[in-house]
Design an enzyme around this catalytic site. Structure first.
Site, mmCIF file in Angstrom:
data_model
loop_
_atom_site.group_PDB
_atom_site.id
_atom_site.type_symbol
_atom_site.label_atom_id
_atom_site.label_comp_id
_atom_site.label_asym_id
_atom_site.label_seq_id
_atom_site.Cartn_x
_atom_site.Cartn_y
_atom_site.Cartn_z
ATOM 1 N N GLN A 10 0.825 -1.198 0.000
ATOM 2 C CA GLN A 10 0.000 0.000 0.000
ATOM 3 C C GLN A 10 0.864 1.254 0.000
ATOM 4 O O GLN A 10 1.923 1.298 0.623
ATOM 5 C CB GLN A 10 -0.908 -0.001 1.235
ATOM 6 C CG GLN A 10 -2.290 0.494 0.924
ATOM 7 C CD GLN A 10 -3.300 0.081 1.967
ATOM 8 O OE1 GLN A 10 -3.289 -1.047 2.440
ATOM 9 N NE2 GLN A 10 -4.164 0.984 2.345
ATOM 10 N N SER A 95 4.052 -6.463 2.707
ATOM 11 C CA SER A 95 2.722 -6.479 3.317
ATOM 12 C C SER A 95 1.722 -7.142 2.369
ATOM 13 O O SER A 95 1.844 -8.325 2.077
ATOM 14 C CB SER A 95 2.310 -5.064 3.720
ATOM 15 O OG SER A 95 1.137 -5.082 4.500
ATOM 16 N N LEU A 96 0.720 -6.408 1.846
ATOM 17 C CA LEU A 96 -0.235 -7.029 0.928
ATOM 18 C C LEU A 96 0.479 -7.639 -0.274
ATOM 19 O O LEU A 96 -0.018 -8.597 -0.892
ATOM 20 C CB LEU A 96 -1.282 -6.017 0.465
ATOM 21 C CG LEU A 96 -0.913 -5.085 -0.696
ATOM 22 C CD1 LEU A 96 -1.275 -5.698 -2.050
ATOM 23 C CD2 LEU A 96 -1.568 -3.736 -0.548
ATOM 24 N N ARG A 120 -9.146 -8.731 3.876
ATOM 25 C CA ARG A 120 -8.041 -8.232 4.711
ATOM 26 C C ARG A 120 -8.140 -6.723 4.885
ATOM 27 O O ARG A 120 -8.002 -6.195 5.986
ATOM 28 C CB ARG A 120 -6.711 -8.621 4.067
ATOM 29 C CG ARG A 120 -5.449 -8.246 4.852
ATOM 30 C CD ARG A 120 -4.241 -8.787 4.084
ATOM 31 N NE ARG A 120 -2.964 -8.534 4.733
ATOM 32 C CZ ARG A 120 -2.192 -7.468 4.504
ATOM 33 N NH1 ARG A 120 -2.594 -6.533 3.645
ATOM 34 N NH2 ARG A 120 -1.028 -7.338 5.136
ATOM 35 N N HIS A 204 0.047 -3.623 11.082
ATOM 36 C CA HIS A 204 1.197 -4.392 11.564
ATOM 37 C C HIS A 204 1.568 -4.063 13.013
ATOM 38 O O HIS A 204 2.724 -3.829 13.344
ATOM 39 C CB HIS A 204 2.402 -4.194 10.630
ATOM 40 C CG HIS A 204 2.108 -4.629 9.227
ATOM 41 N ND1 HIS A 204 1.871 -5.950 8.901
ATOM 42 C CD2 HIS A 204 1.970 -3.923 8.086
ATOM 43 C CE1 HIS A 204 1.609 -6.022 7.595
ATOM 44 N NE2 HIS A 204 1.660 -4.813 7.084
ATOM 45 N N GLN A 253 1.537 -11.999 10.006
ATOM 46 C CA GLN A 253 1.930 -10.754 9.339
ATOM 47 C C GLN A 253 0.992 -9.592 9.675
ATOM 48 O O GLN A 253 1.400 -8.430 9.686
ATOM 49 C CB GLN A 253 1.946 -11.023 7.821
ATOM 50 C CG GLN A 253 2.537 -9.919 6.970
ATOM 51 C CD GLN A 253 1.694 -9.667 5.749
ATOM 52 O OE1 GLN A 253 0.546 -9.252 5.849
ATOM 53 N NE2 GLN A 253 2.268 -9.928 4.584
#
Length: 315
Positions: A10, A95-96, A120, A204, A253
């Site tokens: 992101q 991340s994603l 998510r 996170h 994660q």
């Protein structure tokens, strides 16, 4: 020469991303159609036409960025003859982007990746009421100093390292009250600059536990195949291939640190000389170069990017 494909997270989204790919290549267009079908809505129209503030919403940005990354992958594989299994040693995503990496390596179907990322995004947004959490980037210091700043700023609140991006950039996440204190006390620890991030939730960190629970349930019901190349996991900075471990690490994660600097360092130490950022933007290529200055790092997000890299990728 060894290669790694890395997939953005992101912050890399922009209105219009992937449109030139879809116009130039049927394989790319098919990716956006498949994502639209999986979600039951025209996410492609939002990606290409905006408005930007709607695209930037976590629940939209996450599947949108994955779609662009997978459009690049399909062009490379189906139209340019670049085989991931033959040409690439590792994949990894920020991340994603880890979901994009897994989809690229065949661990998830494209439709499942889109639905998981939509869930998510919504779960992460819902986990913390707006205004309760925040994130800030610390510039000019590494993870050791950032850890001390986080401890000093917590004062009973949650404040932890969300992203270890590169040797001089670490992101903290937690309660807004704690992040506000980070802004105040950063200079006393030698932080060059503290930059509050324009995000809608503190990703996170432990405040994301409700989202982790939602992802554990969702991942338990999705087919995960062994990836065709190892995926360097965010939370381990080590390669994984076992489907059950993939599920476990993706759940971790959500509340754990994205150890991106260590992921890049691991791949470089294991012989990777060429990193290709697959998808929108050029953020990861910059982080890679600042972590491992001796490697090559290129971004592939447009038809001209792909054409420029094809000779090197085909060798």
């Amino acid at each position: 020469m060894a290669r790694a494909f890395v997939f953005p997270g992101q912050g890399s989204q922009d209105v219009g991303m992937g449109k030139a790919l879809a116009e130039a290549f049927p394989a790319a267009r098919a990716v956006f159609d498949e994502v639209d079908d999986a979600l039951g809505e025209k996410l492609s129209a939002l990606i290409w036409e905006g408005p930007k503030e709607t695209l930037t919403l976590t629940e939209n940005a996450q599947p949108a960025l994955m779609a662009v990354s997978m459009a690049v992958m399909r062009v490379l594989e189906k139209e340019k003859g670049v085989s991931l299994a033959d040409k690439v040693k590792f994949v990894a995503g920020h991340s994603l982007g880890e979901y994009s990496a897994l989809a690229a390596a065949g661990a998830f179907s494209l439709a499942d990746a889109a639905r998981l990322l939509r869930l998510r995004g919504r779960a992460m947004q819902k986990a913390v009421p707006v205004g309760v959490g925040a994130m800030a980037a610390l510039l000019g210091v590494g993870v050791d100093v950032a850890e001390k700043v986080a401890v000093a700023a917590a004062q009973g609140d949650i404040c932890q390292i969300a992203n270890d991006n590169e040797p001089t950039q670490v992101v903290l996440a937690g309660h807004k009250t704690a992040i506000d204190r980070v802004v105040e006390i950063g200079k006393t620890f030698g932080v060059r600059r503290v930059v509050p991030l324009p995000v809608s939730a503190p990703f996170h960190c432990k405040l994301m536990q409700p989202a982790a629970d939602a992802m554990a349930e969702a991942l338990a019901n999705v087919t995960v195949h062994k990836p065709v190349v190892p995926v360097v996991a965010n939370v381990l900075a080590q390669p994984i291939s076992d489907p059950d471990e993939i599920r476990k690490r993706l759940v971790e994660q959500v509340t754990g640190t994205v150890r991106w600097r260590e992921c890049v360092a691991f791949m470089a130490a294991d012989g990777v000389t060429d990193f290709y950022e697959i998808g929108a933007g050029k953020i990861l290529a910059g982080l890679v170069k600042r972590t491992a200055p001796n490697v090559n790092a290129v971004s592939l997000g447009t038809p001209s990017d792909i054409d420029a890299a094809l000779a090197a990728l085909s060798s």
